[in-house]
Design a protein around this motif. Structure first.
Motif, PDB file in Angstrom:
ATOM      1  N   SER D  25      10.911   9.133 -32.166  1.00 40.57           N
ATOM      2  CA  SER D  25      10.901   8.893 -33.179  1.00 40.57           C
ATOM      3  C   SER D  25      11.440   6.983 -31.978  1.00 40.57           C
ATOM      4  CB  SER D  25      12.657   8.656 -32.166  1.00 40.57           C
ATOM      5  OG  SER D  25      13.256   8.541 -30.930  1.00 40.57           O
ATOM      6  N   ASP D  26      11.228   6.277 -33.237  1.00 44.31           N
ATOM      7  CA  ASP D  26      11.484   4.721 -33.265  1.00 44.31           C
ATOM      8  C   ASP D  26      11.336   4.639 -31.915  1.00 44.31           C
ATOM      9  OD1 ASP D  26      10.168   4.289 -34.955  1.00 44.31           O
ATOM     10  OD2 ASP D  26      11.980   3.765 -35.778  1.00 44.31           O
ATOM     11  N   GLY D  27      10.955   3.577 -30.992  1.00 47.43           N
ATOM     12  CA  GLY D  27      11.605   3.250 -29.701  1.00 47.43           C
ATOM     13  C   GLY D  27      11.157   3.880 -28.501  1.00 47.43           C
ATOM     14  N   CYS D  28      10.930   5.643 -28.757  1.00 48.24           N
ATOM     15  CA  CYS D  28      10.044   5.994 -27.806  1.00 48.24           C
ATOM     16  C   CYS D  28       8.786   5.783 -26.822  1.00 48.24           C
ATOM     17  CB  CYS D  28       9.197   7.337 -28.865  1.00 48.24           C
ATOM     18  SG  CYS D  28       8.269   8.710 -27.488  1.00 48.24           S
ATOM     19  N   THR D  29       8.640   5.326 -25.774  1.00 45.05           N
ATOM     20  CA  THR D  29       8.666   4.796 -24.895  1.00 45.05           C
ATOM     21  C   THR D  29       6.858   6.388 -24.090  1.00 45.05           C
ATOM     22  OG1 THR D  29       9.307   5.482 -22.807  1.00 45.05           O
ATOM     23  CG2 THR D  29       9.748   3.534 -23.880  1.00 45.05           C
ATOM     24  N   ASP D  32       9.297   8.258 -22.291  1.00 43.57           N
ATOM     25  CA  ASP D  32       9.124   9.377 -23.021  1.00 43.57           C
ATOM     26  C   ASP D  32       8.830  10.768 -22.658  1.00 43.57           C
ATOM     27  OD1 ASP D  32      12.244   7.703 -22.760  1.00 43.57           O
ATOM     28  OD2 ASP D  32      11.851   6.253 -24.408  1.00 43.57           O
ATOM     29  N   PRO D  64       6.393   0.953 -25.291  1.00 47.32           N
ATOM     30  CA  PRO D  64       6.804   1.695 -26.645  1.00 47.32           C
ATOM     31  C   PRO D  64       5.564   1.853 -27.485  1.00 47.32           C
ATOM     32  CG  PRO D  64       7.070  -0.484 -26.817  1.00 47.32           C
ATOM     33  CD  PRO D  64       6.273  -0.695 -25.595  1.00 47.32           C
ATOM     34  N   ARG D  66       4.047   3.751 -31.231  1.00 45.04           N
ATOM     35  CA  ARG D  66       4.033   4.224 -32.937  1.00 45.04           C
ATOM     36  C   ARG D  66       3.475   5.394 -33.302  1.00 45.04           C
ATOM     37  NH1 ARG D  66       2.844  -1.909 -35.353  1.00 45.04           N
ATOM     38  NH2 ARG D  66       3.366  -0.144 -37.208  1.00 45.04           N
TER      39      ARG D  66
END
Lengths: 80, 154, 154, 80
Positions: D25-29, D32, D64, D66
């Motif tokens: 998901s967006d914001g995933c590092t 994560d 983060p 992409r």
């Protein structure tokens, strides 16, 4: 008898690469020999930038000499 | 230790480079530059003191071997007339770990430059002159300083 | 920059060593030792991250060229199975004066060892193990320290 | 989709060199993603000594991600 050698700019200035020199006297130092050589050649040898070796080893001008020694005078080295 | 007038190449003198037990080798190669601080260099003439040169290089190598945990040392220094890009001096040091090889190699070339009896004369388009390496000459700080620098035609 | 499995020799990759305008060249050659802290070494297996390796070595060379007044850099690093005495890595630096060449060469091998994506596995008579290079593993000072060291048969 | 790679002891421990992984998901590092992978494989990947790269560049676990990134996990490097 001493065997005296000159290298690089000192050799060129004097026009002499090596010479024999009567052993002056017991207790004579490299510096004493230098004074005698400067008197002989009628010129200052190196403006205070002269180095000396006795029997292939760097020595200070206070180093005493023995009959039969090889003594060399040369400017600061620039090898490498 | 080798003091010679003949040129050499790294490949000839070092082969593959590695030696048994040594994990690290550091080399320094000094070559003739085609320009100095003052002028273009056509050639370099290197004078040395036969007999003392070999003894002094041997002494420096022993000193390095006592001072650093190294396995072997090779020093080659040339004399005579050298052209730009030709090798002047090679110092190679082998050791188990790299720090000692770097330290010893740098130490050797530093002490060699200040104590091995070699003198360089630069041959330039306008004349020849002895290379000087004394603080007085360089900085011009010493009163009444006269360095025995002899100028002559090339 | 070259990342390769083939062996190389100094002579092949450096030729005479000299480069125009460079008065100094410093090289570091790392070779496979036949013994480590723990055991005899039969061979070394080097894994790398294709793509990232080349990019990282290129980045390190550029960093060195910005940081030190040097003229050129060559880095060769091997991967695959290597025998004792074989070359692992070569770093060569050319510069006008020796200090920059020594500093840059040492800098490059130091940063390469801590950032280029290579991993060594030692093959010994009693098994194979990954070489570890972390302070926790070495000093055993880190509480609850478990390094991903995988033992396997050779 | 993320392309995930493992090297050296991490690769051997997992028995996997590379794999695709659905972009979370967006914001995933990176951190994560690591937690999801550890859950997937049912094991801790590196005892705190894991390094990561994103698109061939070393990054911290806070980096983060992409969609389409190549992410690699590996132990401290030991080249040279």
């Amino acid at each position: 008898m001493l065997h005296v050698k000159f290298f690089a700019s000192v050799r060129e200035r004097l026009g002499v690469g090596e010479m024999d020199w009567d052993f002056p006297s017991d207790g004579c130092t490299v510096g004493d020999l230098l004074q005698q050589l400067e008197a002989h050649f009628g010129q200052d040898l190196a403006g205070g930038h002269l180095l000396a070796a006795r029997n292939h080893v760097h020595v200070p001008f206070s180093e005493p000499l023995r009959d039969g020694d090889e003594v060399a005078f040369f400017p600061p080295v620039t090898g490498g | 230790m080798r003091v010679q007038s003949e040129p050499f190449t790294l490949g000839e003198v070092l082969g593959a480079g590695s030696r048994p037990q040594a994990g690290a080798m550091v080399t320094f190669l000094g070559t003739v530059r085609d320009v100095s601080e003052h002028a273009d260099i056509l050639a370099l003439e290197i004078e040395h003191y036969p007999g003392m040169t070999e003894r002094e290089l041997e002494r420096l190598a022993q000193q390095a071997e006592q001072r650093f945990p190294i396995l072997d040392v090779l020093i080659i220094h040339r004399f005579g007339r050298l052209s730009p890009e030709e090798p002047i001096v090679l110092v190679a040091v082998w050791s188990a770990h790299r720090a000692a090889a770097f330290d010893a190699c740098r130490y050797l070339i530093d002490v060699l430059k200040s104590s091995a009896p070699f003198w360089k004369k630069e041959i330039t388009p306008t004349g020849a002159h002895w290379v000087t390496d004394c603080p007085g000459c360089r900085a011009g700080t010493q009163t009444g300083h006269v360095h025995p620098d002899v100028l002559e035609e090339p």
